[in-house]
Scaffold this motif. Structure first.
Motif, mmCIF file in Angstrom:
data_model
loop_
_atom_site.group_PDB
_atom_site.id
_atom_site.type_symbol
_atom_site.label_atom_id
_atom_site.label_comp_id
_atom_site.label_asym_id
_atom_site.label_seq_id
_atom_site.Cartn_x
_atom_site.Cartn_y
_atom_site.Cartn_z
ATOM 1 N N THR A 52 -9.518 3.600 8.510
ATOM 2 C CA THR A 52 -9.154 2.316 9.113
ATOM 3 C C THR A 52 -8.821 2.548 10.578
ATOM 4 N N THR A 63 -9.023 -4.088 4.430
ATOM 5 C CA THR A 63 -8.904 -4.638 3.081
ATOM 6 C C THR A 63 -7.752 -3.926 2.364
ATOM 7 N N PRO A 64 -7.259 -4.478 1.248
ATOM 8 C CA PRO A 64 -6.240 -3.759 0.479
ATOM 9 C C PRO A 64 -6.701 -2.373 0.058
ATOM 10 N N GLU A 65 -7.978 -2.261 -0.292
ATOM 11 C CA GLU A 65 -8.506 -0.954 -0.704
ATOM 12 C C GLU A 65 -8.465 0.033 0.458
ATOM 13 N N GLN A 66 -8.794 -0.427 1.661
ATOM 14 C CA GLN A 66 -8.721 0.431 2.839
ATOM 15 C C GLN A 66 -7.285 0.864 3.114
ATOM 16 N N CYS A 67 -6.362 -0.055 2.941
ATOM 17 C CA CYS A 67 -4.957 0.273 3.209
ATOM 18 C C CYS A 67 -4.470 1.354 2.250
ATOM 19 N N ARG A 114 -9.754 -6.647 9.913
ATOM 20 C CA ARG A 114 -10.599 -5.456 9.869
ATOM 21 C C ARG A 114 -10.201 -4.506 8.745
ATOM 22 N N PRO A 121 -1.916 -4.359 6.882
ATOM 23 C CA PRO A 121 -2.775 -4.988 5.873
ATOM 24 C C PRO A 121 -3.275 -6.377 6.251
ATOM 25 N N SER A 154 0.815 -1.213 0.000
ATOM 26 C CA SER A 154 0.000 0.000 0.000
ATOM 27 C C SER A 154 0.847 1.261 0.000
#
Length: 306
Positions: A229, A283-287, A281, A277, A93
């Motif tokens: 996050t 996701t890659p998208e959140q990271c 709790r 990551p 990320s």
């Protein structure tokens, strides 16, 4: 520790020599493509940025251009922001967050700051999902004169003309479960030291500069990322990865003294992000989004307090 827990390369208590490093290198496998995941994105951004090749790695048969994105309209009267990612190639990320910021949010700061973005400092390691470079050297302990890491030396040359003119430097990282299962045991084995197990913090945190702490700045970044996050709590000792927590989600290191990337400029506002990551709790998208939120919050705070 006992021998059963020891890393499979080398002899406990004895630093690696050339043979052990060669064995380690022979085990490294390319898992992904710097070309398709990084360079192709940079190519799409040429319409909006100047693309600077600030170095080229030649690792065996592999060739890696080191590329940075630079504001097309550079104004010396404006503050400069440096964004770096992928100093540790396995920290996905950091790379993708830097590119996502360039694609999605950089235009918001046009005519307000000069941007210099080096999204993937360590492309060989990015492809192999590793912390070190080809020579078993950690680039993020190597940002110093006569650096043993070509990646670090190249970035130092890139930023040298701007070193005292950068207002914000945000260096994008991750802390992963593999730090404890692979990279810290490998480091102990390489250096002939015992491996002391530790815990991995569950959540996002920041590393401030103990030689020039900016607590309000760090908390502004934490507040922005908390919307994306979760923030890592302190452990039972009031620490994160062995360092005292000085504020929610913040620890401090002497950045320049340790040869860390976030210490390469004299920026007033500097920080190292650490996304987690492997959390159930996140996701890659959140990271990626957390990295983008951190960059934006860092710039917003600096502009509001200049």
């Amino acid at each position: 520790m006992n021998d059963d827990a020891f890393y499979p390369i080398g002899t406990p208590g004895r630093p690696w020599g050339d043979a052990e490093k060669a064995e380690w290198l022979s085990r490294q496998v390319r898992h992904r493509s710097y070309q398709s995941e990084v360079l192709d994105t940079i190519e799409r951004l040429r319409a909006r940025f100047d693309v600077v090749e600030y170095g080229r790695l030649e690792y065996g048969a592999d060739r890696y251009p080191l590329l940075a994105l630079r504001s097309r309209v550079w104004n010396d009267a404006l503050p400069t922001v440096l964004v770096t990612g992928g100093v540790h190639g396995y920290e996905t990320s950091g790379v993708q967050g830097a590119l996502q910021f360039a694609e999605q949010r950089a235009a918001d700061y046009a005519d307000r700051v000069n941007l210099l973005i080096a999204p993937c400092v360590s492309p060989w390691a990015y492809e192999r999902i590793h912390r070190w470079n080809m020579h078993a050297v950690d680039p993020n302990r190597s940002f110093r004169e006569n650096s043993p890491a070509e990646e670090s030396a190249a970035l130092l040359r890139l930023v040298a003309p701007l070193r005292d003119r950068v207002l914000v430097h945000i260096d994008l990282h991750e802390t992963t479960d593999s730090d404890e299962s692979e990279f810290r045991p490998a480091l102990a084995a390489r250096d002939g030291k015992p491996f002391e197990p530790d815990s991995i913090p569950d959540g996002f945190y920041l590393v401030d500069d103990s030689e020039n702490p900016q607590p309000a700045f760090q908390q502004a970044v934490i507040a922005a990322v908390a919307k994306v996050t979760h923030i890592a709590p302190a452990d039972a000792n009031g620490e994160i990865i062995g360092s005292p927590v000085v504020a929610p989600g913040v620890i401090e290191y002497p950045l320049r003294q340790l040869g860390l990337c976030a210490g390469v400029t004299s920026a007033r506002y500097k920080t190292t992000t650490e996304v987690y990551p492997d959390s159930p709790r996140a996701t890659p998208e959140q990271c990626n989004a957390a990295q983008v939120a951190a960059v934006c919050a860092a710039i917003d705070y600096a502009l509001a307090h200049e």
